[in-house]
Motif scaffolding. Structure first.
Motif, PDB file in Angstrom:
ATOM      1  N   ASN A   1      -6.115   1.497   2.933  1.00  0.00           N
ATOM      2  CA  ASN A   1      -6.617   2.866   2.786  1.00  0.00           C
ATOM      3  C   ASN A   1      -7.475   3.026   1.537  1.00  0.00           C
ATOM      4  N   GLU A   2      -7.071   2.364   0.449  1.00  0.00           N
ATOM      5  CA  GLU A   2      -7.867   2.431  -0.777  1.00  0.00           C
ATOM      6  C   GLU A   2      -9.227   1.760  -0.586  1.00  0.00           C
ATOM      7  N   ILE A   3      -9.227   0.596   0.065  1.00  0.00           N
ATOM      8  CA  ILE A   3     -10.485  -0.106   0.328  1.00  0.00           C
ATOM      9  C   ILE A   3     -11.384   0.736   1.227  1.00  0.00           C
ATOM     10  N   LEU A   4     -10.801   1.321   2.279  1.00  0.00           N
ATOM     11  CA  LEU A   4     -11.573   2.161   3.200  1.00  0.00           C
ATOM     12  C   LEU A   4     -12.183   3.359   2.488  1.00  0.00           C
ATOM     13  N   GLU A   5     -11.449   3.928   1.549  1.00  0.00           N
ATOM     14  CA  GLU A   5     -11.994   5.071   0.804  1.00  0.00           C
ATOM     15  C   GLU A   5     -13.244   4.656   0.034  1.00  0.00           C
ATOM     16  N   GLY A   6     -13.173   3.464  -0.582  1.00  0.00           N
ATOM     17  CA  GLY A   6     -14.338   2.958  -1.302  1.00  0.00           C
ATOM     18  C   GLY A   6     -15.504   2.670  -0.372  1.00  0.00           C
ATOM     19  N   ILE A   7     -15.212   2.094   0.799  1.00  0.00           N
ATOM     20  CA  ILE A   7     -16.250   1.788   1.790  1.00  0.00           C
ATOM     21  C   ILE A   7     -16.900   3.073   2.297  1.00  0.00           C
ATOM     22  N   ASP A   8     -16.074   4.025   2.696  1.00  0.00           N
ATOM     23  CA  ASP A   8     -16.578   5.260   3.288  1.00  0.00           C
ATOM     24  C   ASP A   8     -17.464   6.026   2.313  1.00  0.00           C
ATOM     25  N   LYS A   9     -17.025   6.124   1.072  1.00  0.00           N
ATOM     26  CA  LYS A   9     -17.809   6.865   0.076  1.00  0.00           C
ATOM     27  C   LYS A   9     -19.155   6.198  -0.168  1.00  0.00           C
ATOM     28  N   ALA A  10     -19.147   4.870  -0.279  1.00  0.00           N
ATOM     29  CA  ALA A  10     -20.397   4.146  -0.543  1.00  0.00           C
ATOM     30  C   ALA A  10     -21.356   4.240   0.641  1.00  0.00           C
ATOM     31  N   LEU A  11     -20.833   4.186   1.867  1.00  0.00           N
ATOM     32  CA  LEU A  11     -21.695   4.279   3.044  1.00  0.00           C
ATOM     33  C   LEU A  11     -22.313   5.666   3.180  1.00  0.00           C
TER      34      LEU A  11
ATOM     35  N   ILE B   1       2.581   4.533  -5.475  1.00  0.00           N
ATOM     36  CA  ILE B   1       3.996   4.880  -5.321  1.00  0.00           C
ATOM     37  C   ILE B   1       4.877   4.141  -6.320  1.00  0.00           C
ATOM     38  N   THR B   2       4.379   3.056  -6.925  1.00  0.00           N
ATOM     39  CA  THR B   2       5.184   2.339  -7.925  1.00  0.00           C
ATOM     40  C   THR B   2       5.424   3.194  -9.164  1.00  0.00           C
ATOM     41  N   ASP B   3       4.629   4.266  -9.323  1.00  0.00           N
ATOM     42  CA  ASP B   3       4.838   5.189 -10.446  1.00  0.00           C
ATOM     43  C   ASP B   3       5.707   6.377 -10.058  1.00  0.00           C
ATOM     44  N   LEU B   4       5.973   6.517  -8.763  1.00  0.00           N
ATOM     45  CA  LEU B   4       6.730   7.680  -8.299  1.00  0.00           C
ATOM     46  C   LEU B   4       8.228   7.426  -8.252  1.00  0.00           C
ATOM     47  N   VAL B   5       8.628   6.149  -8.272  1.00  0.00           N
ATOM     48  CA  VAL B   5      10.055   5.828  -8.308  1.00  0.00           C
ATOM     49  C   VAL B   5      10.491   5.688  -9.756  1.00  0.00           C
ATOM     50  N   THR B   6      11.793   5.798  -9.981  1.00  0.00           N
ATOM     51  CA  THR B   6      12.343   5.655 -11.326  1.00  0.00           C
ATOM     52  C   THR B   6      13.440   4.601 -11.312  1.00  0.00           C
ATOM     53  N   PRO B   7      13.283   3.529 -12.096  1.00  0.00           N
ATOM     54  CA  PRO B   7      12.180   3.245 -13.011  1.00  0.00           C
ATOM     55  C   PRO B   7      10.913   2.823 -12.277  1.00  0.00           C
ATOM     56  N   SER B   8       9.758   3.059 -12.901  1.00  0.00           N
ATOM     57  CA  SER B   8       8.486   2.654 -12.302  1.00  0.00           C
ATOM     58  C   SER B   8       8.421   1.126 -12.270  1.00  0.00           C
ATOM     59  N   ILE B   9       7.661   0.593 -11.315  1.00  0.00           N
ATOM     60  CA  ILE B   9       7.702  -0.838 -11.028  1.00  0.00           C
ATOM     61  C   ILE B   9       6.542  -1.596 -11.668  1.00  0.00           C
ATOM     62  N   THR B  10       6.884  -2.641 -12.410  1.00  0.00           N
ATOM     63  CA  THR B  10       5.900  -3.539 -13.009  1.00  0.00           C
ATOM     64  C   THR B  10       5.073  -4.194 -11.894  1.00  0.00           C
ATOM     65  N   THR B  11       3.758  -4.254 -12.085  1.00  0.00           N
ATOM     66  CA  THR B  11       2.891  -4.754 -11.019  1.00  0.00           C
ATOM     67  C   THR B  11       1.566  -5.264 -11.580  1.00  0.00           C
ATOM     68  N   VAL B  12       0.798  -5.929 -10.734  1.00  0.00           N
ATOM     69  CA  VAL B  12      -0.588  -6.268 -11.043  1.00  0.00           C
ATOM     70  C   VAL B  12      -1.460  -5.372 -10.173  1.00  0.00           C
ATOM     71  N   LYS B  13      -2.256  -4.529 -10.792  1.00  0.00           N
ATOM     72  CA  LYS B  13      -3.075  -3.563 -10.059  1.00  0.00           C
ATOM     73  C   LYS B  13      -4.386  -4.200  -9.640  1.00  0.00           C
ATOM     74  N   TYR B  14      -4.661  -4.163  -8.339  1.00  0.00           N
ATOM     75  CA  TYR B  14      -5.913  -4.696  -7.809  1.00  0.00           C
ATOM     76  C   TYR B  14      -6.932  -3.567  -7.640  1.00  0.00           C
ATOM     77  N   PRO B  15      -8.220  -3.835  -7.895  1.00  0.00           N
ATOM     78  CA  PRO B  15      -9.254  -2.790  -7.790  1.00  0.00           C
ATOM     79  C   PRO B  15      -9.717  -2.597  -6.349  1.00  0.00           C
ATOM     80  N   TYR B  16      -8.870  -2.011  -5.506  1.00  0.00           N
ATOM     81  CA  TYR B  16      -9.163  -1.888  -4.081  1.00  0.00           C
ATOM     82  C   TYR B  16     -10.399  -1.034  -3.805  1.00  0.00           C
ATOM     83  N   LYS B  17     -10.478   0.149  -4.412  1.00  0.00           N
ATOM     84  CA  LYS B  17     -11.628   1.015  -4.160  1.00  0.00           C
ATOM     85  C   LYS B  17     -12.921   0.360  -4.621  1.00  0.00           C
ATOM     86  N   GLU B  18     -12.865  -0.301  -5.758  1.00  0.00           N
ATOM     87  CA  GLU B  18     -14.046  -0.996  -6.258  1.00  0.00           C
ATOM     88  C   GLU B  18     -14.455  -2.111  -5.299  1.00  0.00           C
ATOM     89  N   MET B  19     -13.470  -2.786  -4.725  1.00  0.00           N
ATOM     90  CA  MET B  19     -13.777  -3.826  -3.739  1.00  0.00           C
ATOM     91  C   MET B  19     -14.519  -3.232  -2.544  1.00  0.00           C
TER      92      MET B  19
END
Length: 327
Positions: free
Chosen positions: A74-84, A272-290
């Motif tokens: 969904n994040e990738i699609l948002e980036g695609i749709d906006k750019a198109l 959603i990793t920020d919406l749970v407690t405790p928040s979850i350690t992660t590696v954030k990928y630049p989906y929209k930028e992709m």
């Protein structure tokens, strides 16, 4: 809703004249001014697909996605749709439900619909995929999986895995559970895991158990509710944030505290990793930028420009509350 026949009647001209005007052909200035006013007053929107066929230059871009209920997709699609939209292109989306055969079918189907190019979020890349890409004869840009046969854009899974591996070591954990996915997904199933394990294998005393689970949250949660009953790992590395959420829920369900009893981390950077407690350690990928870069590169290809065969995007390591030091 008015159509081209209505516009022609209002303007007192032939339907072919309106069609020629809409497709950029030559009409008199008086006719052009009249049609401009009518179209503005009626909010008429021409059929982009029909227009693209008539002028033999499609403004349609096909995008093949693996599943609908995916944050990353969904994040990738948002980036695609906006750019198109910014480039006045139309987006056609087909879903495959993670079925490789349907991915191949959709490559041919979109080609028959006269799309100018295709963005493919592939789960795997088989011989059939490669044959289809060669046969359809239009540019295909692959996202998430690399290929020598076509243009691709990937996340640096090895680097991302290294971020997590070094984090595990720095926190002093020696009993590690790695929850991975099928190896048919090279990016997530092989490279991400390799990045983690290459670091952990260098550390004396670190024990790693590997278990393959499903991308699906519910299936993984049901499995882990049983599996974690006898597991004594102090750190659970999860191949995706979705799996990390399932591990978190299963751990809590079994009475374990995160991160007091077990640390958990994932990959992706899902909101959603920020919406749970405790928040979850992660590696954030630049989906929209992709998604945006995919459109930019594909349109450059359509304009006859050269682009890199492969683009690699770097993730951002985000230490949150779900991991703790044992030192």
């Amino acid at each position: 809703m008015v159509n081209i026949n209505d516009i022609a009647k209002m303007a007192g001209v032939a339907k072919s004249t309106v069609s020629r005007y809409l497709n950029g052909g030559s009409v008199s200035q008086k006719t052009k001014d009249t049609l401009d006013c009518i179209i503005a007053e009626t909010d008429y929107v021409p059929n982009s697909f029909a227009q693209s066929l008539k002028i033999k230059k499609s403004n349609l871009i096909g995008t093949i996605i693996p599943r609908l209920n995916s944050y990353a997709t969904n994040e990738i699609l948002e980036g695609i749709d906006k750019a198109l939209k910014e480039k006045n292109y139309q987006l056609l989306i087909t879903n495959t439900d993670q079925d490789a055969a349907r991915e191949v079918e959709n490559l041919y189907a979109l080609s028959r619909q006269k799309v100018a190019g295709i963005i493919l979020l592939a789960t795997v890349l088989t011989k059939a995929h490669k044959e289809a890409i060669e046969k359809i004869g239009i540019p295909v840009l692959l996202l998430g999986q690399k290929s020598e046969e076509t243009y691709s854009m990937v996340h640096d899974e090895l680097e991302a895995g290294g971020f997590i591996g070094h984090h595990v070591v720095a926190l002093g954990h020696e009993k590690v559970l790695y929850l991975g996915v099928t190896k048919t997904d090279e990016a997530v199933g092989i490279l991400g895991k390799k990045g983690v394990l290459d670091v952990l294998k260098e550390e004396e005393g670190v024990q790693v158990k590997e278990v393959e689970v499903d991308f699906n949250y519910d299936k993984t949660f049901q499995f882990l509710k049983e599996y974690l009953k006898t597991d004594d790992s102090t750190y659970i590395v999860c191949a995706t944030d979705n799996i990390a959420l399932a591990a978190y829920k299963a751990s809590v369900t079994l009475g374990k505290k995160v991160p007091r009893d077990v640390s958990i981390s994932g990959f992706g950077g899902y909101s959603i990793t920020d919406l749970v407690t405790p928040s979850i350690t992660t590696v954030k990928y630049p989906y929209k930028e992709m998604g945006k870069m995919a459109v930019d590169n594909l349109l450059r290809l359509l304009d006859g420009e050269e682009i890199p065969r492969r683009v690699t995007l770097t993730g951002t390591f985000m230490v949150k509350e779900s991991t703790r030091s044992l030192k």
